[in-house]
Design an enzyme around this catalytic site. Structure first.
Site, PDB file in Angstrom:
ATOM      1  N   GLU A 107       9.944  17.250  13.901  1.00 25.84           N
ATOM      2  CA  GLU A 107      10.360  17.002  12.517  1.00 25.84           C
ATOM      3  C   GLU A 107       9.529  17.892  11.597  1.00 25.84           C
ATOM      4  OE1 GLU A 107      11.515  13.184   9.811  1.00 25.84           O
ATOM      5  OE2 GLU A 107       9.588  13.098  10.835  1.00 25.84           O
ATOM      6  N   LYS A 116       0.857  -1.179   0.000  1.00 22.35           N
ATOM      7  CA  LYS A 116       0.000   0.000   0.000  1.00 22.35           C
ATOM      8  C   LYS A 116       0.896   1.232   0.000  1.00 22.35           C
ATOM      9  CE  LYS A 116      -1.565   2.859   2.961  1.00 22.35           C
ATOM     10  NZ  LYS A 116      -1.598   4.121   2.159  1.00 22.35           N
ATOM     11  N   GLU A 149      10.201   2.261  10.144  1.00 25.12           N
ATOM     12  CA  GLU A 149      11.211   3.278   9.836  1.00 25.12           C
ATOM     13  C   GLU A 149      10.487   4.607   9.912  1.00 25.12           C
ATOM     14  OE1 GLU A 149      13.130   6.097   8.529  1.00 25.12           O
ATOM     15  OE2 GLU A 149      12.747   5.290   6.511  1.00 25.12           O
ATOM     16  N   CYS A 206      13.686  11.863   5.963  1.00 23.12           N
ATOM     17  CA  CYS A 206      13.676  11.566   7.398  1.00 23.12           C
ATOM     18  C   CYS A 206      15.060  11.658   8.017  1.00 23.12           C
ATOM     19  CB  CYS A 206      13.066  10.185   7.641  1.00 23.12           C
ATOM     20  SG  CYS A 206      13.828   8.867   6.669  1.00 23.12           S
TER      21      CYS A 206
END
Length: 481
Positions: free
Chosen positions: A382, A173, A248, A282
């Site tokens: 972040e 997905k 992750e 990231c």
């Protein structure tokens, strides 16, 4: 307009159980360029059924058969890499040069790395010191794979290829924000001659398809890349069926610049890394920690580098920065830049609003804050945009303390000319990856982090191992009398 409304299940393109279409937006002009379908739990059921049936035969194929498929996939991928780059550029705004040379090319690099790793992987070996104990590494089963929009092919290949190489079957997905690259990947898989049911693609959003996959009793493992918040949701949904979960997640990576480094090169390199992919990586080194004796010089270099960064149309060749991926991401980044200003950080480049010359598209200004402290929101959250926070430090011990003072632990960066200091500091940093003086991260090297940056490692040998169970067989005799 491009229409890709079918799902790839059991070796065929089929319509969703319930029609529910979604337009895919090009972030450069805010216009729809494609249409996909959003799936449901019923579509997941179909994909799981196909994957479970295929696992019976695929799980016992030989290493040679899997290598032959990988080689075919690599050939098909290379033949369509221009199509892949165009899709990535259109769906998430990567400039076409970067989309070809970095985004799409990451898929090629990872396939090659997995071919090398599969050739060398020991699926059976004796336990050290025990001749009659055999360790067998066996495929875990049906794997649900959820991938993000920021590096679509990097993450798709990092999950799909090692899972299948390990003998597993998969349901993918991709992000509904950037799904067209994965549709093209499914076309590549189909052309590579993989048996029906080994690979399946169901488009959809997290609350519907993602949640159905995570909770499905017919799925043995979930591998997810995305935000920490969504990773927590996947883990909770998977708990009732006690399936393995690999994550992750986010990062707020420190980049420590010591005075004994080539400061100009180190700072420029660090700023450019943050702005690459419009800050949507990231592992971006978004906190630059600079030794105070060279801090003033570093802020000047950072400001100059940011102001020299070009922003432009992603369909045009060049080394410019493209837009953010979506309106939601644009608004989030604008809000956090405003937050940094309110908190008292010194804005030395960029700021709120679009760059000059842009009145549409999710373009943002390359932004640098100086005089940040590690308690500010812009130093802890972040941002996932081209925003750098610069923090001064006085001692090596203080630098390490600031670097580790984060809920994340994905990557860390060190800039220094002192080899002993580099070794000493790298071992103290609580991060899954440390890069020294601009060194690249090899495709075979483990990718993943500590703390809230995730669980498990992707890439090379480690990526294959993630999709295997280990079985201890006692009483094994290789040379029976």
């Amino acid at each position: 307009m491009l229409r890709k409304t079918d799902f790839y299940i059991d070796g065929k393109w089929i319509a969703p159980v319930v029609a529910k279409e979604l337009e895919v937006i090009n972030p450069a002009d805010e216009q729809a360029f494609a249409v996909i379908s959003l799936g449901s739990a019923a579509d997941v059921d179909k994909a799981v059924s196909a994957a479970r049936k295929a696992f019976t035969t695929w799980s016992v194929t030989s290493r040679e058969e899997r290598l032959a498929w990988l080689e075919r996939l690599l050939a098909v991928y290379k033949s369509r890499i221009a199509d892949m780059a165009k899709a990535i550029s259109s769906e998430m705004g990567a400039p076409i040069t970067m989309a070809l040379d970095e985004q799409a090319a990451s898929g090629t690099g990872h396939i090659k790395a997995f071919i090398r790793s599969l050739k060398e992987f020991e699926f059976e070996r004796p336990l050290n010191g025990h001749d009659t104990v055999r360790l067998a590494y066996e495929p875990i089963g049906v794997c649900g794979l959820i991938t993000p929009w920021n590096w679509p092919m990097n993450q798709v290949v990092l999950k799909v290829v090692p899972a299948i190489a390990a003998g597993c079957t998969v349901i993918l997905k991709p992000s509904e924000i950037a799904p067209i690259s994965s549709v093209i990947f499914a076309e590549m898989v189909d052309a590579s001659g993989l048996p029906a049911g080994v690979f399946n693609l169901v488009n959809g959003d997290g609350p519907s398809v993602g949640a159905a996959m995570s909770a499905h009793p017919g799925i043995d493992m979930m591998s997810f890349t995305g935000s920490t918040r969504a990773g927590v949701a996947v883990t909770k949904a998977a708990a009732d069926t006690v399936k393995r979960v690999s994550l992750e997640l986010g990062g707020k990576s420190p980049n420590i610049v010591f005075a004994d480094s080539d400061v100009e090169a180190a700072v420029k390199r660090g700023v450019e890394h943050v702005f690459n992919n419009t800050g949507q990586s990231c592992n971006a080194p978004t906190r630059m920690l600079v030794e105070r004796s060279v801090y003033s010089k570093a802020t000047e270099i950072a400001a100059e580098t940011a102001k020299a960064t070009k922003v432009g149309d992603p369909s045009q060749d060049g080394d410019h920065m493209g837009p953010l991926v979506s309106e939601m991401q644009f608004n989030k980044v604008q809000g956090l830049i405003e937050q940094g200003i309110k908190e008292g950080a010194r804005l030395i480049a960029g700021g709120t609003g679009r760059p000059e010359g842009f009145n549409r598209g999710y373009y943002v200004r390359p932004t640098v804050f100086a005089d940040v402290n590690n308690d500010m929101v812009i130093a802890r959250e972040e941002i996932f945009g081209p925003v750098l926070a610069m923090i001064p430090f006085d001692t090596e011990e203080e630098a390490v303390e600031i670097a580790n003072d984060t809920p994340y632990g994905l990557a860390a960066y060190i800039q220094s000319g002192d080899r002993e200091r580099i070794k000493r500091v790298s071992k103290q940093l609580r991060a899954g990856m440390v890069r020294i003086n601009g060194a690249d991260h090899a495709a075979d090297a483990p990718f993943g982090g500590y703390k809230q940056s995730g669980i498990g490692r992707e890439g090379g040998h480690f990526g294959i191992e993630d999709f295997l169970e280990v079985k201890a067989i006692s009483g094994w005799e290789d040379n029976a009398a």
